[in-house]
Write a protein that holds these residues in place. Sequence first.
Motif, PDB file in Angstrom:
ATOM      1  N   GLU A   1      -2.905  -4.153  -2.148  1.00  0.00           N
ATOM      2  CA  GLU A   1      -3.052  -5.181  -0.919  1.00  0.00           C
ATOM      3  C   GLU A   1      -3.668  -6.366  -1.229  1.00  0.00           C
ATOM      4  O   GLU A   1      -3.341  -7.381  -0.733  1.00  0.00           O
TER       5      GLU A   1
ATOM      6  N   ALA B   1       2.288   1.889  -3.428  1.00  0.00           N
ATOM      7  CA  ALA B   1       1.109   2.294  -4.480  1.00  0.00           C
ATOM      8  C   ALA B   1       0.705   3.588  -4.238  1.00  0.00           C
ATOM      9  O   ALA B   1       0.441   4.395  -4.995  1.00  0.00           O
ATOM     10  N   GLU B   2       0.564   4.031  -2.878  1.00  0.00           N
ATOM     11  CA  GLU B   2       0.266   5.538  -2.454  1.00  0.00           C
ATOM     12  C   GLU B   2       1.319   6.547  -2.813  1.00  0.00           C
ATOM     13  O   GLU B   2       0.906   7.675  -3.446  1.00  0.00           O
TER      14      GLU B   2
ATOM     15  N   ARG C   1       0.878  -1.240   0.130  1.00  0.00           N
ATOM     16  CA  ARG C   1      -0.118  -0.114   0.029  1.00  0.00           C
ATOM     17  C   ARG C   1       0.811   1.234   0.101  1.00  0.00           C
ATOM     18  O   ARG C   1       0.394   2.234  -0.807  1.00  0.00           O
ATOM     19  N   SER C   2       1.978   1.202   0.705  1.00  0.00           N
ATOM     20  CA  SER C   2       2.854   2.258   0.847  1.00  0.00           C
ATOM     21  C   SER C   2       3.210   2.611  -0.638  1.00  0.00           C
ATOM     22  O   SER C   2       3.512   4.029  -0.916  1.00  0.00           O
TER      23      SER C   2
ATOM     24  N   ALA D   1      -3.930   1.208  -4.549  1.00  0.00           N
ATOM     25  CA  ALA D   1      -3.515   0.920  -3.278  1.00  0.00           C
ATOM     26  C   ALA D   1      -4.478  -0.562  -2.900  1.00  0.00           C
ATOM     27  O   ALA D   1      -3.945  -1.198  -2.445  1.00  0.00           O
ATOM     28  N   GLU D   2      -5.682  -0.340  -3.359  1.00  0.00           N
ATOM     29  CA  GLU D   2      -6.586  -1.569  -2.752  1.00  0.00           C
ATOM     30  C   GLU D   2      -6.144  -2.609  -3.657  1.00  0.00           C
ATOM     31  O   GLU D   2      -5.902  -3.902  -3.027  1.00  0.00           O
TER      32      GLU D   2
END
Length: 431
Positions: A165, A154-155, A151-152, A161-162
């Motif tokens: 995960e 992707a953000e 997630r980190s 981010a979904e």
Amino acid sequence: MAVRILSLCLVLCGLWGVPVTLGADAVINVHQVEGIINPVVVEYMTDSIRRAEEAKDVAVIFRLDTPGGLVDSTREIVKALLNANVPTVVYVAPSGARAASAGTFITMAAHIAAMAPGTNIGAAHPVSGEGKDIEGDMRQKAENDLAAFARSIAEKRRRNAEWAEKAVRESVAVTEVEAREQRVIDVIAEDIPDLVKQLDGRQVTLIQGTVRLHTEGATVRVQQMTWRQRFLAALSHPQIALMLLSLGSIGLLVELYNPGLIFPGVVGALALLLAFYSLQTLPINYTGLLLIGLGMVMFILEIKVTSFGMLILGGIVAMSLGALMLIDSPEEYLRIPLSTIVLVVGTTAGLFLFVVGAAVRSVGREPVSGREGMLGAIGTVRGRIDPTGTVFVHGTLWSARSASPIEVGETVRVIGIEGMRLTVEKVTEET
């Protein structure tokens, strides 16, 4: 002074959000990354990024095809990509390639993520060392750690981010078309020229500010690993590690049982040192390593102890189990194939029985060289002995003496040695 002014302009432009256009005379280096992600790949990719930063290249492209790799190595590469001061592009190619497991994190960490038609990305779910789902609290801990990591990334790169995960928690994998639709990647390109064309005009955010890529007319150079990196990458393979470990053990033990051969000892020492390097780049199960050592000891004892084959059987079983357990990884590509285990264990057992056994048996043989080898040797008189003369023994002329005269052509036996002179006696029919 001009460099300082240019740097100040870049910083100010970044602060105000004004895109900076890179010159068309810049260079784009393309680096091929294939196989398991390990410390050698970390060195290769980080060095490539550093050189691109120093040369002020327009961008650096990594053409990726990997089944995955080590978590620690993946984190090092992701760190380098996230902190790069040059536009980075990870391109999953050619058709049929994949960015699985570790490749998912690496692709998403680039400024621009691209894939070729017929490729896929995803499936980063953590599993146990036996390839099964982790149970209990350890499963939750492993999932949460990698999910947060995904997630980190992707953000940071403003990607989905979904989905990132889910790739960890549910082993989700998608094709290049699905990846672009779900904002996992940015570009689908047929080949490097098509990718370079699509990069033109895109904006990426570096530390100094927003940069607009100007790739039209840029020089594209395909770079390869150095010979040193290719050699170390080959060593960092589980099958090579097992082979080197077996070869090194055999070489040293042959030298110990037959001192003075030199060659087996040198080869064995080099093979073991290379095996230790290979093992330190891999996730090793030390129980497996100890079982391999136990198997070697049983092979040696079989030569000394009458066990009616039980020790050799135990050695084969111990070494086979050790080879199966040696690599502590759930990933199939990191495991040693059964065919390789059978080949290495069978060859090792055979060499121990033949080579080491021959060395041990040679200890009990009568000496054929040196002082002990000369005593009792039979020769021919070449120069009359009265009391001294010459004899031909073991293919060499020697000075000899005898208590009684002996004529040329007579057969003699060596009964003593004084310095470089032999003491002989005449061989009669009775003796």
